[in-house]
Design a protein around this motif. Structure first.
Motif, PDB file in Angstrom:
ATOM      1  N   GLY A 383      54.314  43.109  15.214  1.00 23.75           N
ATOM      2  CA  GLY A 383      54.582  43.984  14.090  1.00 23.75           C
ATOM      3  C   GLY A 383      55.802  43.609  13.288  1.00 23.75           C
ATOM      4  O   GLY A 383      56.344  44.441  12.550  1.00 23.75           O
ATOM      5  N   ARG A 385      55.993  41.845  10.747  1.00 30.00           N
ATOM      6  CA  ARG A 385      55.698  41.882   9.318  1.00 30.00           C
ATOM      7  C   ARG A 385      56.020  43.240   8.724  1.00 30.00           C
ATOM      8  O   ARG A 385      56.501  43.336   7.584  1.00 30.00           O
ATOM      9  N   GLU A 386      55.774  44.314   9.472  1.00 33.36           N
ATOM     10  CA  GLU A 386      56.080  45.656   8.976  1.00 33.36           C
ATOM     11  C   GLU A 386      57.546  46.026   9.200  1.00 33.36           C
ATOM     12  O   GLU A 386      58.158  46.689   8.370  1.00 33.36           O
ATOM     13  N   ARG A 387      58.118  45.562  10.310  1.00 34.13           N
ATOM     14  CA  ARG A 387      59.479  45.963  10.663  1.00 34.13           C
ATOM     15  C   ARG A 387      60.538  45.167   9.901  1.00 34.13           C
ATOM     16  O   ARG A 387      61.577  45.713   9.534  1.00 34.13           O
ATOM     17  N   PRO A 389      60.014  42.376   7.079  1.00 31.41           N
ATOM     18  CA  PRO A 389      59.126  41.498   6.309  1.00 31.41           C
ATOM     19  C   PRO A 389      59.781  40.183   5.871  1.00 31.41           C
ATOM     20  O   PRO A 389      59.117  39.149   5.822  1.00 31.41           O
ATOM     21  N   SER A 392      59.990  37.947   8.869  1.00 30.41           N
ATOM     22  CA  SER A 392      58.623  37.555   9.187  1.00 30.41           C
ATOM     23  C   SER A 392      58.129  36.464   8.245  1.00 30.41           C
ATOM     24  O   SER A 392      57.495  35.495   8.668  1.00 30.41           O
ATOM     25  N   THR A 455      54.146  38.258  14.167  1.00 31.89           N
ATOM     26  CA  THR A 455      54.222  38.870  12.840  1.00 31.89           C
ATOM     27  C   THR A 455      53.057  39.823  12.567  1.00 31.89           C
ATOM     28  O   THR A 455      53.240  40.848  11.915  1.00 31.89           O
ATOM     29  N   HIS A 456      51.871  39.496  13.064  1.00 29.03           N
ATOM     30  CA  HIS A 456      50.700  40.300  12.731  1.00 29.03           C
ATOM     31  C   HIS A 456      50.187  41.147  13.896  1.00 29.03           C
ATOM     32  O   HIS A 456      49.263  41.931  13.723  1.00 29.03           O
ATOM     33  N   PRO A 458      50.188  44.034  16.970  1.00 28.94           N
ATOM     34  CA  PRO A 458      50.569  45.444  16.968  1.00 28.94           C
ATOM     35  C   PRO A 458      52.001  45.618  17.466  1.00 28.94           C
ATOM     36  O   PRO A 458      52.435  44.928  18.397  1.00 28.94           O
ATOM     37  N   PRO A 459      52.783  46.516  16.860  1.00 24.13           N
ATOM     38  CA  PRO A 459      54.153  46.758  17.317  1.00 24.13           C
ATOM     39  C   PRO A 459      54.176  47.229  18.762  1.00 24.13           C
ATOM     40  O   PRO A 459      53.299  47.965  19.209  1.00 24.13           O
ATOM     41  N   ALA A 468      65.563  45.864   8.922  1.00 23.47           N
ATOM     42  CA  ALA A 468      64.680  45.187   7.972  1.00 23.47           C
ATOM     43  C   ALA A 468      65.395  44.111   7.175  1.00 23.47           C
ATOM     44  O   ALA A 468      64.784  43.147   6.731  1.00 23.47           O
TER      45      ALA A 468
END
Length: 511
Positions: A383, A385-387, A389, A392, A455-456, A458-459, A468
């Motif tokens: 995760g 990418r979300e945390r 970016p 990532s 990166t992709h 699940p957290p 971030a």
């Protein structure tokens, strides 16, 4: 003394003096000492860049009689130990210059990084002083044109790098002796290679009556038997340092346990001492040995590519995966050298530079991920990418560059090592080229697997929230490497152009 000779001296003297000054400053001035170290590293980089400016004439010439010999752009030759006919002989040409600049750049970035973050247990000024000493050893190895001087510089890096891993290595929690065990393993393997290198140096100097690398290039004064023995000793010694399969087992532990700046220097330029030595010393001084051993080197290179990739596919720890990836990438470099062709040697040279840039960036990013999440386990990461970016995105860029995407630095060395093997012709070399290409596909597989998980994926609930943003010091350290990965990928002539004539001249005497 010419401007080029002054630049040669400054490239070595500035970090050496800087290391002494930084180490001598009191502990209460720790940050000021680190700042001084950064200034010295910047001055060394400036001196290295100035080496590209010729004092006059071209960057190479030829000896009379039609026998080509590489002539350095700048040459400093002073008496050193007259009784033993040893000289302090330094020089730089298109083969060594890219590695000299890369070494100076990575040292500056690592010293600058310590202004923002000093790993446990602190004592940042001592860490910076050791990094500057390591820089002196690596730069001296690339600049030395005397075989004994080459050996001495080659050995300078051992104790400082051992200290970097043993003192600042491991996690913040200081695991029970893992970093010290990795440091000991690094030292023992390196000492083994050093013994072989010393015996090889003694064999060559005793047989030829000179330690001058320019005079020795082409095997001058060496019988076939001496060349075969010398090449074997040199090849194994440099294989340990590179490291090349199957003498690579110290590398994953050292990379995994080293602090971020230690991993960057270790992967970025210290490994290149081995591959550079293989080209400059082993192939240059013992060409008959190189021709004799070329099929064995090619087979070992392809084995390294395949084995390294398969091991990476099974890795569960981020830094360890990146460390094992170096085994495969160095396999492509060795394959290029083993072909003994202009295309292959050029592929090895640009592969060296590309690996230093990309893997240095990967270790910077892996350190940032580990600092934020306090874990390197691929099962726990996810995760990103979300945390984070931006982090990532940079990790994805570095991974794609490492897998050899056209237009980025990693493409040229690997692609043309395969091309060189196929160009040699015959069933054996064509098979090696095909297998190396398969290894390249496996490289893409494990790096894409890395991105899918980190990166992709699940957290993980086990990982605390990740900041971030990126620190200014991080961007300052990473940006030059991102730009270089793009520049070398789009304009490979930045490396290949200056190396074309030295490589051609080397192959004339090798063949």
């Amino acid at each position: 003394m010419t401007g080029g000779q002054l630049a040669l001296m400054a490239t070595l003297a500035v970090p050496a003096v800087g290391a002494v000054v930084v180490a001598a400053l009191p502990a209460r001035l720790d940050r000021a000492a680190r700042t001084v170290g950064v200034g010295c590293a910047a001055a060394a980089l400036l001196a290295a860049v100035l080496l590209a400016v010729p004092d006059g004439g071209g960057w190479f010439d030829h000896q009379p009689g039609g026998v080509a010999a590489v002539r350095p752009w700048h040459d400093l030759d002073l008496p050193w130990v007259p009784g033993l006919e040893l000289r302090f002989h330094l020089g730089v040409d298109g083969v060594s210059y890219p590695l000299v600049v890369l070494t100076a750049l990575l040292t500056l970035l690592c010293c600058g990084y310590t202004l923002w973050h000093v790993p446990s247990p602190g004592r940042g000024r001592t860490l910076v002083a050791l990094l500057l000493v390591i820089e002196v050893g690596i730069l001296g190895t690339f600049l030395a044109l005397d075989l004994v001087l080459f050996f001495l510089f080659f050995e300078v890096v051992l104790l400082p790098m051992y200290a970097v891993i043993a003192v600042w290595g491991g996690d913040a929690g200081r695991p029970s002796g893992a970093h010290r065990a990795a440091a000991r393993k690094f030292a023992l393997y390196t000492l083994f290679g050093s013994v072989l290198l010393l015996v090889g140096v003694f064999t060559v100097v005793a047989a030829a009556g000179t330690a001058d690398l320019v005079a020795l290039t082409g095997g001058t004064g060496l019988s076939r038997g001496t060349q075969l023995a010398a090449f074997t000793l040199f090849a194994v010694a440099f294989a340990v340092k590179s490291p090349l399969w199957p003498l690579h087992s110290w590398l994953p532990d050292a990379h995994t346990q080293a602090p971020t700046v230690g991993s960057v220097i270790l992967a970025g330029v210290l490994l290149k001492m081995g591959t550079y030595g293989l080209i400059r010393v082993a192939v240059g001084v013992a060409p008959e040995g190189a021709r004799w051993a070329a099929p064995v080197l090619g087979a070992l290179a392809v084995a390294a590519i395949i084995v390294g990739s398969l091991v990476c596919l099974a890795q569960t720890e981020l830094k360890r995966l990146i460390a094992y990836s170096s085994v495969g990438h160095m396999g492509f470099v060795l394959l290029g050298v083993a072909t003994l062709t202009a295309t292959g040697i050029q592929a090895a040279l640009i592969g060296n530079v590309a690996h230093g840039v990309i893997t240095g960036l990967l270790f910077f990013l892996a350190g940032a991920v580990k600092d934020r999440t306090h874990t390197g386990s691929l099962a726990e990461l996810g995760g990103l990418r979300e945390r984070a970016p931006r982090l990532s995105g940079l990790l994805a860029f570095a991974a794609i560059a490492s897998l050899g995407l056209p237009g980025l630095a990693g493409f040229w060395g690997e692609a043309f090592a395969v091309v060189a093997a196929v160009q040699v012709g015959g069933a054996f070399w064509t098979t090696l080229g095909v297998l190396a290409a398969v290894g390249g596909a496996l490289t893409a597989g494990y790096l894409l697997r890395l991105l899918r998980r980190v990166t992709h994926g699940p957290p993980s609930a086990a990982v605390e929230p990740v900041p971030a943003g990126l620190a200014g010091a991080e961007l300052a350290a990473w940006s030059p490497l991102v730009l270089l990965a793009l520049a070398v990928g789009l304009l490979p002539t930045l490396v290949l152009g200056m190396a074309e004539e030295p490589v051609r001249a080397l192959l004339e005497v090798v063949r």
